[in-house]
Each structure stands twice: as C-alpha cells, then as structure tokens.
Design an enzyme around this catalytic site. Structure first.
Site, PDB file in Angstrom:
ATOM      1  N   LYS A  37       0.837  -1.216   0.000  1.00 30.55           N
ATOM      2  CA  LYS A  37       0.000   0.000   0.000  1.00 30.55           C
ATOM      3  C   LYS A  37       0.863   1.254   0.000  1.00 30.55           C
ATOM      4  O   LYS A  37       0.659   2.160  -0.820  1.00 30.55           O
ATOM      5  CB  LYS A  37      -0.902  -0.005   1.248  1.00 30.55           C
ATOM      6  N   ASN A  38       1.816   1.317   0.943  1.00 25.94           N
ATOM      7  CA  ASN A  38       2.544   2.579   1.109  1.00 25.94           C
ATOM      8  C   ASN A  38       3.614   2.800   0.041  1.00 25.94           C
ATOM      9  O   ASN A  38       4.260   3.840   0.022  1.00 25.94           O
ATOM     10  CB  ASN A  38       3.123   2.676   2.524  1.00 25.94           C
ATOM     11  N   ARG A 108      -4.388   9.885   4.114  1.00 30.24           N
ATOM     12  CA  ARG A 108      -3.174  10.668   4.370  1.00 30.24           C
ATOM     13  C   ARG A 108      -2.309  10.842   3.114  1.00 30.24           C
ATOM     14  O   ARG A 108      -1.705  11.895   2.890  1.00 30.24           O
ATOM     15  CB  ARG A 108      -2.358   9.958   5.461  1.00 30.24           C
ATOM     16  N   CYS A 132      -5.803   7.493   9.060  1.00 33.82           N
ATOM     17  CA  CYS A 132      -6.061   6.856  10.353  1.00 33.82           C
ATOM     18  C   CYS A 132      -5.890   7.857  11.487  1.00 33.82           C
ATOM     19  O   CYS A 132      -4.959   8.670  11.471  1.00 33.82           O
ATOM     20  CB  CYS A 132      -5.105   5.692  10.545  1.00 33.82           C
ATOM     21  N   ARG A 137      -0.682  14.136  13.447  1.00 37.50           N
ATOM     22  CA  ARG A 137      -0.367  14.063  12.018  1.00 37.50           C
ATOM     23  C   ARG A 137      -0.348  15.439  11.341  1.00 37.50           C
ATOM     24  O   ARG A 137      -1.101  15.716  10.404  1.00 37.50           O
ATOM     25  CB  ARG A 137      -1.300  13.088  11.302  1.00 37.50           C
ATOM     26  N   PRO A 138       0.538  16.312  11.811  1.00 34.76           N
ATOM     27  CA  PRO A 138       0.636  17.657  11.214  1.00 34.76           C
ATOM     28  C   PRO A 138       1.298  17.594   9.836  1.00 34.76           C
ATOM     29  O   PRO A 138       1.824  16.549   9.434  1.00 34.76           O
ATOM     30  CB  PRO A 138       1.543  18.398  12.199  1.00 34.76           C
ATOM     31  N   ILE A 139       1.282  18.738   9.107  1.00 35.55           N
ATOM     32  CA  ILE A 139       1.968  18.790   7.802  1.00 35.55           C
ATOM     33  C   ILE A 139       2.971  19.951   7.767  1.00 35.55           C
ATOM     34  O   ILE A 139       3.326  20.431   6.704  1.00 35.55           O
ATOM     35  CB  ILE A 139       0.967  18.881   6.623  1.00 35.55           C
ATOM     36  N   ASP A 140       3.387  20.391   8.957  1.00 40.05           N
ATOM     37  CA  ASP A 140       4.316  21.535   9.017  1.00 40.05           C
ATOM     38  C   ASP A 140       5.624  21.285   8.260  1.00 40.05           C
ATOM     39  O   ASP A 140       6.183  22.191   7.644  1.00 40.05           O
ATOM     40  CB  ASP A 140       4.599  21.908  10.492  1.00 40.05           C
ATOM     41  N   ASP A 320       3.373   0.411  12.461  1.00 44.71           N
ATOM     42  CA  ASP A 320       2.181  -0.197  11.850  1.00 44.71           C
ATOM     43  C   ASP A 320       1.953  -1.637  12.311  1.00 44.71           C
ATOM     44  O   ASP A 320       0.880  -2.194  12.081  1.00 44.71           O
ATOM     45  CB  ASP A 320       2.288  -0.162  10.318  1.00 44.71           C
ATOM     46  N   ARG A 413      -9.087  -0.594   3.668  1.00 48.15           N
ATOM     47  CA  ARG A 413      -8.221   0.478   3.170  1.00 48.15           C
ATOM     48  C   ARG A 413      -6.821  -0.049   2.853  1.00 48.15           C
ATOM     49  O   ARG A 413      -6.136   0.485   1.989  1.00 48.15           O
ATOM     50  CB  ARG A 413      -8.093   1.588   4.217  1.00 48.15           C
TER      51      ARG A 413
HETATM   52  N1  EPU Z   1       5.331  14.621  11.516  1.00 47.85           N
HETATM   53  C1  EPU Z   1       5.394  15.945  11.869  1.00 47.85           C
HETATM   54  N2  EPU Z   1       5.201  16.883  10.896  1.00 47.85           N
HETATM   55  C2  EPU Z   1       4.949  16.553   9.614  1.00 47.85           C
HETATM   56  C3  EPU Z   1       4.889  15.199   9.240  1.00 47.85           C
HETATM   57  C4  EPU Z   1       5.082  14.237  10.221  1.00 47.85           C
HETATM   58  O1  EPU Z   1       5.613  16.280  13.024  1.00 47.85           O
HETATM   59  O2  EPU Z   1       4.764  17.473   8.780  1.00 47.85           O
HETATM   60  C5  EPU Z   1       5.517  13.575  12.554  1.00 47.85           C
HETATM   61  C6  EPU Z   1       4.268  12.725  12.778  1.00 47.85           C
HETATM   62  O3  EPU Z   1       3.354  13.351  13.615  1.00 47.85           O
HETATM   63  C7  EPU Z   1       4.863  11.462  13.361  1.00 47.85           C
HETATM   64  C8  EPU Z   1       6.226  11.374  12.682  1.00 47.85           C
HETATM   65  O4  EPU Z   1       6.470  12.643  12.096  1.00 47.85           O
HETATM   66  O5  EPU Z   1       5.040  11.612  14.734  1.00 47.85           O
HETATM   67  C9  EPU Z   1       6.332  10.329  11.610  1.00 47.85           C
HETATM   68  O6  EPU Z   1       5.206  10.394  10.744  1.00 47.85           O
HETATM   69  P1  EPU Z   1       5.361  10.212   9.193  1.00 47.85           P
HETATM   70  O7  EPU Z   1       5.211  11.541   8.538  1.00 47.85           O
HETATM   71  O8  EPU Z   1       6.572   9.394   8.864  1.00 47.85           O
HETATM   72  O9  EPU Z   1       4.067   9.367   8.858  1.00 47.85           O
HETATM   73  P2  EPU Z   1       3.296   9.450   7.490  1.00 47.85           P
HETATM   74  O10 EPU Z   1       4.278   9.719   6.423  1.00 47.85           O
HETATM   75  O11 EPU Z   1       2.107  10.292   7.639  1.00 47.85           O
HETATM   76  C10 EPU Z   1       3.579   6.938   6.775  1.00 47.85           C
HETATM   77  C11 EPU Z   1       2.636   5.811   6.488  1.00 47.85           C
HETATM   78  C12 EPU Z   1       2.014   5.344   7.794  1.00 47.85           C
HETATM   79  C13 EPU Z   1       3.124   4.904   8.743  1.00 47.85           C
HETATM   80  C14 EPU Z   1       4.116   6.046   8.960  1.00 47.85           C
HETATM   81  C15 EPU Z   1       5.318   5.660   9.792  1.00 47.85           C
HETATM   82  C16 EPU Z   1       1.825   6.360   4.286  1.00 47.85           C
HETATM   83  C17 EPU Z   1       0.688   6.807   3.445  1.00 47.85           C
HETATM   84  N3  EPU Z   1       1.595   6.280   5.586  1.00 47.85           N
HETATM   85  O12 EPU Z   1       2.770   7.944   7.364  1.00 47.85           O
HETATM   86  O13 EPU Z   1       1.199   4.225   7.453  1.00 47.85           O
HETATM   87  O14 EPU Z   1       2.560   4.569   9.994  1.00 47.85           O
HETATM   88  O15 EPU Z   1       4.608   6.507   7.674  1.00 47.85           O
HETATM   89  O16 EPU Z   1       5.963   4.574   9.237  1.00 47.85           O
HETATM   90  O17 EPU Z   1       2.907   6.094   3.782  1.00 47.85           O
HETATM   91  C18 EPU Z   1      -0.517   2.647   7.817  1.00 47.85           C
HETATM   92  O18 EPU Z   1      -0.175   2.112   6.734  1.00 47.85           O
HETATM   93  O19 EPU Z   1      -1.326   2.109   8.619  1.00 47.85           O
HETATM   94  C19 EPU Z   1       0.046   3.952   8.172  1.00 47.85           C
HETATM   95  C20 EPU Z   1      -0.490   4.741   9.103  1.00 47.85           C
END
Ligand code: EPU
Length: 433
Positions: A37-38, A108, A132, A137-140, A320, A413
């Site tokens: 998926k990812n 996401r 989820c 899950r911020p986007i800063d 995960d 999903r």
């Molecule tokens: N974070 C920030 N700011 C940002 C982005 C992230 O502070 O702008 C923080 C998050 O809050 C978190 C950490 O960085 O504490 C890591 O989050 P990351 O951004 O790596 O997660 P993601 O990219 O949103 C992907 C996978 C997730 C998986 C995580 C960690 C996808 C679509 N999603 O999420 O997959 O848990 O990496 O490996 O690739 C799942 O498949 O069930 C799932 C949630």
C-alpha cells in the site's frame, strides 16, 4: 481495457463475523501477500512527474488505491485498468490544481500530490489530509519545505493554497524523519531546476522503491534508503513502469497471525529482507520461523515468551505492526512492554483488548505493559483504524467464542479481501454488508 470505476470507494459500512478458534494451531496452507500500500500510493502520485504515461503492476486492490485513482482522475489524469492488478496513468497537458476536498480528506497519502502539482503547475490548493486517527499528524514539515523552496502560503476556508512561479532546489534538514514528507520532497525536487539535498530522511524501503522507479525513468536521485538524499532535478520524466514490491506490513501482520495459530503456515510473495524487525521479535518470542528468498514458513509454538517492543523508523520495529503484535504478547507467558515512539494515539485499541480479557496496563499515551497469557473472549467491536482493525481481527480469530467486527472499511483500506485469504488457510470469517 476498463476505465477505472469512479464511485467504487464509496461503500456501505460492512462487518466481519469471526469464529474464534480458541487458540488452536490450525491455520495451514499458503497466505499470499499483495503489493505494498505505502509504495503503490506514492507511485500513483509520481505519475504527475511524467509527460506521457506510466504503468503500475502488482497493485493491491484496496480502498486507498481506488481513492488515489479517483483523486488523480479528478485532476485530469486518465486512469485505465489493463488487467486485474495493472493500471496505466496518462497525463493531461495541464492539471486541475485543487485537490478534491472530500477524497483528499479521506486518506493521508493525498498529501504527496501537493509538491509535484506545485512544481508542475505553479499552484496547488488542498485540505488537511485525513487518514487513520493515530495522532496529530501535522503537515508543518511539508509546508516549511515548500516555503523554503520559494512558495507563498495562504490558508483560506480550511484549505492550504501554495503558489510559486519557480521553486528552487534547497538544502533541507527534516526535524522528524517523515516518510511521506521524504517522498513528497523527492518528487517535488525531480521537477525543480537545480540540486536539492535532504538530510535526516526516512529510510523505509518504500522510499527506495520510489526512487529506483524514478531513476529508471530518467531521474537523478541518490541516497534513497539512507538519511541523506540528493536530487538533481529540472525536467519531466517521459514514461515509466513500477512493479509494486510486496507489502512488508501485510506480511508482518500475517506472520503474527501465523505465530499465534499457524501450523506450517507459509506467507508467500513477501521479502523477508524487509522484515528483520518483526522476524527478530517473533524469534525472541520462541516462534519457529523459516525464511526463504520470497516466503516465510511459521509454526506457532505451544508457549510464547514475552518480548519488549519499541517502535522506531525503519529499520526499527514498525509502528504499523505495534497493535497486531500486542495481540501476540497477550498470549506470552510473562510481562512484555510496548513503547510507541512514532504516534501519540496509537495505543487506544488496548481498551478493547482488555474488554476481550487481555491484561494490559496503559502507562500514559506511549507505553503499555501486557501480561499473559490470558484467554480472549469474542465480542462485538469496531475497527478504530487500519492496523487496530487488523489487531482486533487477529484477537477475534484466537478467541474462545465468536466476534462481530464493525467498520471493516478501515481494514479494506489496506488489506485486500483479507477474509478470503484467511479462510483459504482455515479461518471462518464472513463479510456482511
Ligand atoms: N510529523 C510531523 N510533521 C509533519 C509530518 C510528520 O511532526 O509534517 C511527525 C508525525 O506526527 C509522526 C512522525 O512525524 O510523529 C512520523 O510520521 P510520518 O510523517 O513518517 O508518517 P506518514 O508519512 O504520515 C507513513 C505511512 C504510515 C506509517 C508512517 C510511519 C503512508 C501513506 N503512511 O505515514 O502508514 O505509519 O509513515 O511509518 O505512507 C498505515 O499504513 O497504517 C500507516 C499509518
């Protein structure tokens, strides 16, 4: 050749009826793993970097993939299904630059479209991405990077609007090694004139497979899979083919099920080289694991040993798999600890496991102590998110009595028709819409 079906992601809320097998070690046969998926979601998004078309093979047929196809179609991409798991994406001359809010908010990975669209069209507007509910899950990190690259940000009516005549290559240190931010910035940099250097990148194998795909299509990305990535960008790619790698999280989820109730259960079409963390935990728990080049064979032991888990970015133990492995620990003899370091709200599911009979003590939002073994009793519950849903399915499977699991759309999903595959190896799960 079929057109991608437009409304297929809108589905009635469904449920699973799961017969508990009372901890018997009876699942036997072959469980095939689908494409990741990812990984596939990022390859779909990467179609925006191409001038002509790309083909994606071995796509899992899951709801998030369908949503990404719908979002791309809404932007102007022509998505065609060529065979069961292969899709072709043909690019329009210009794209719409507004991400459909309803679809984008529902998962996401919609965020990874923003950088490529901004770089290609000079503008993008989008809502805060959904997905989820496992933490803030911020986007800063994304927004700060785009601004550093030269974009102007406005926020209007719950939408982010980014504009830039030209983006420039930058040196960027990620304050957290975010998976989707690393992928988005790689893709954005491919279209930007100049060199971008990314530090403290996430190292997940899905990032490497994205970079390999783009490099084979003409991009110049080095270092993917390590914390330091360099991208020399400047022109659109022409054509490409992405062969989706096996889903290491699905394979890990199946390995956990096998460790609880498998009898010579083979997890097929997986890559054990991407599963060291989970296989190490299973071996430490006393599980008999045999590894082949693209499969693992598992026998559940009569007695499981406790293990302490700390989630970590790859190659550490994946967040995960934290909820599914907790179910395993409820059956271990003794106390195990769980330390969730990536997300803030990823232990919420433990309350439901306690209602099933598990002995779990939460010590704040990040830590839990699991003491076992405790028999689990079937009950009626709701999938809270994708991985918690899979954990409940696993718990229901080993329970003494039957369970009803609602809101399984959360499981759909990320796991393609999981009940059909589990039933083929001896489970009894029925789906009701
Ligand atoms: N974070 C920030 N700011 C940002 C982005 C992230 O502070 O702008 C923080 C998050 O809050 C978190 C950490 O960085 O504490 C890591 O989050 P990351 O951004 O790596 O997660 P993601 O990219 O949103 C992907 C996978 C997730 C998986 C995580 C960690 C996808 C679509 N999603 O999420 O997959 O848990 O990496 O490996 O690739 C799942 O498949 O069930 C799932 C949630």
């Amino acid at each position: 050749m079929q057109k991608n079906t437009k409304k297929s992601s809108i589905k009635p809320v469904a449920r699973f009826n799961i017969k508990g097998i009372d901890n018997k070690k009876i699942l036997n046969g072959v469980l095939p793993v689908r494409g990741a998926k990812n990984a596939v979601l990022k390859a779909q998004a990467a179609s925006l970097l191409f001038s002509d078309e790309i083909c994606i093979n071995n796509s899992p047929l899951i709801d998030d993939v369908i949503k990404m196809n719908e979002l791309l179609e809404d932007l102007g991409v022509e998505v065609k299904r060529m065979s069961e798991r292969s899709f072709v994406f043909k690019q329009p001359k210009t794209f719409k630059t507004n991400l459909d809010p309803k679809i984008a908010k529902s998962f996401r990975a919609s965020i990874v479209l923003t950088g490529p669209l901004l770089a290609r069209e000079g503008k993008v507007s989008f809502p805060h991405p959904g997905g989820c509910v496992i933490g803030k899950r911020p986007i800063d990190v994304f927004l700060d990077a785009f601004i550093k690259m030269g974009a102007k940000l406005k926020i209007e009516d719950d939408r982010y609007i980014l504009e830039a005549k030209h983006l420039k290559g930058i040196d960027l240190f990620f304050k957290v090694p975010s998976v989707t931010a690393t992928e988005t910035l790689i893709m954005t940099a491919v279209l930007i004139n100049g060199t971008t250097k990314l530090y403290n990148c996430a190292c997940e194998p899905e990032i490497e497979s994205l970079a390999d795909f783009l490099n084979l299509s003409g991009a110049k990305i080095s270092g993917a899979g390590t914390p330091f990535i360099t991208i020399k960008g400047g022109k659109k790619l022409k054509r490409g083919v992405f062969n989706t790698p096996p889903d290491r999280i699905e394979a890990g989820s199946f390995a956990i099920i096998a460790a609880l109730c498998g009898k010579n259960l083979k997890i097929a079409n997986c890559d054990p080289n991407h599963m060291h963390a989970i296989l190490c935990v299973l071996e430490n728990a006393g599980v008999d694991v045999k590894k082949g080049s693209n499969y693992i064979l598992i026998n559940a032991p009569s007695k499981l040993k406790p293990v302490d888990i700390k989630t970590h970015e790859y190659p550490g133990f994946p967040t995960d798999l934290q909820a599914p492995v907790c179910v395993l620990l409820t059956q271990a003899v003794g106390s195990s600890s769980i330390f969730e370091t990536v997300f803030e709200d990823r232990l919420n599911y433990t309350n439901d496991l306690v209602r099933m009979g598990a002995n779990i003590m939460n010590c704040g939002p990040h830590r839990a102590i699991v003491s076992g073994p405790t028999p689990l009793h079937g009950r009626e519950m709701e999938s809270l998110d994708l991985r918690a849903g899979l954990a409940f399915l696993t718990a229901a499977l080993i329970s003494e009595s039957s369970s009803v699991l609602h809101n399984i759309n959360n499981i759909d999903r990320g796991y393609e028709k999981v009940e059909e595959r589990l039933n083929k190896v001896g489970a009894e799960i029925t789906r009701e819409n």
